[in-house]
Motif scaffolding. Structure first.
Motif: not given
Length: 330
Positions: A146-161
């Motif tokens: 809410v109200g966040l401006e101009y983020p260059s990257e939002i990423s989610f990663q799960a390595n479940t080895v």
């Protein structure tokens, strides 16, 4: 001469009488013998019938004895009550130990960021490396922008080895009022992951503008028995999105009950590409693979595509594609 002829007649008559008497006696003897033979035949028939019944009874007794002997041998091979009770106690102790060990594992791994009023964040990322981690009940990622401006990257990663028995792995982004993000991505690498009940990706892009990329990806190499893998993008008010993509690589994936892709494009304008792709190499017994696009109010999309690669796919009960083009202009 007359006397001689009379004597011969008397002799002949007497001979005939004797022959008659002899024949009569022989006939009586034959009748008596025939009756005796009939009685003996009847008696022999009765003895044969009784013998058949005795033979059937003897066969049944022999069969029962053989079955009893086999059961006795099997019973003798089994441990006695005391040994069985000892084994049950040992198993109860092992179960108690495993239950205590399971309680030591984390029941919840969660990430949450509240970005109210945050501006110009260059990167917000979540990463979990669960090598050897067992029995987490929940792994979740959540961002409230809410109200966040101009983020260059939002990423989610799960390595479940090596991760086993995860009950839920979820990714969620609430982009109310978020403007100009260059990339929002979700990725789960499930190499060796077994028995997850749910893997879900969700992006709510209310009032999101100018997003260059929203992507969902699951690499399920060696993944077995997931009950649900779902992708969902709610693009209410989203404008000028260059790409919205869903991809599931199911190499070696077995017995998923549902793989679904859904994009709700209410008010979405000028997206260059909306694509769905499922690579089902080696996928077996999938009960449902579905693609759905709700294009109410969608304007000027350059491409809406669905693709299923069914190399080695066996026994899917449903593969469905649906596009709702209400109020859509092409």
């Amino acid at each position: 001469m007359y006397q001689r002829m009379q004597s011969m007649c008397e002799y002949t008559l007497e001979k005939a009488m004797n022959t008659y008497e002899m024949t009569k006696q022989e006939l009586e003897n034959y009748e008596k013998l025939s009756k005796e033979i009939d009685d003996k035949i009847e008696e022999a028939t009765k003895r044969i019938s009784d013998g058949k019944q005795e033979l059937q009874l003897a066969k049944c007794i022999r069969k029962n004895r053989q079955e009893y002997d086999n059961l006795a041998k099997i019973i003798q091979q089994q441990p006695d009550r005391q040994e069985t009770t000892k084994q049950l106690k040992a198993l109860d102790n092992e179960l108690s130990t495993l239950a205590k060990t399971r309680q030591q594992y984390p029941s919840e791994i969660s990430f949450q960021v509240d970005t109210v009023g945050l501006e110009y964040a260059s990167e917000i990322s979540f990463q979990v490396d669960t090598v050897g981690l067992e029995y987490p009940s929940e792994i979740s990622f959540q961002v409230d922008t809410v109200g966040l401006e101009y983020p260059s990257e939002i990423s989610f990663q799960a390595n479940t080895v090596g991760l086993e028995y995860s009950s839920e792995i979820s990714f969620q982004v609430d982009t109310v009022g978020l403007e100009y993000p260059s990339e929002i991505s979700f990725q789960a690498d499930t190499v060796g992951l077994e028995y997850p009940r749910e893997i879900s990706f969700e992006a709510d892009t209310v009032s999101l503008e100018y997003s260059s990329e929203i992507s969902f990806q699951v690499d399920t190499v060696g993944l077995e028995y997931p009950s649900e893998i779902s992708f969902q993008a709610d693009t209410v008010g989203l404008e000028y999105s260059s790409e919205i993509s869903f991809e599931a690589d199911t190499v070696g994936l077995e017995y998923p009950s549902e793989i679904s892709f859904q994009a709700d494009t209410v008010g979405l304008e000028y997206p260059s590409e909306i694509s769905f792709q499922a690579d089902t190499v080696g996928l077996e017994y999938s009960s449902e693979i579905s693609f759905q696009v709700d294009t109410v109010g969608l304007e000027y999309p350059s491409k809406i595509s669905f693709q299923v690669d069914t190399v080695g796919l066996e026994y899917p009960s449903k593969i469905s594609f649906q596009v709702d083009t209400g109020s859509t202009r092409e």
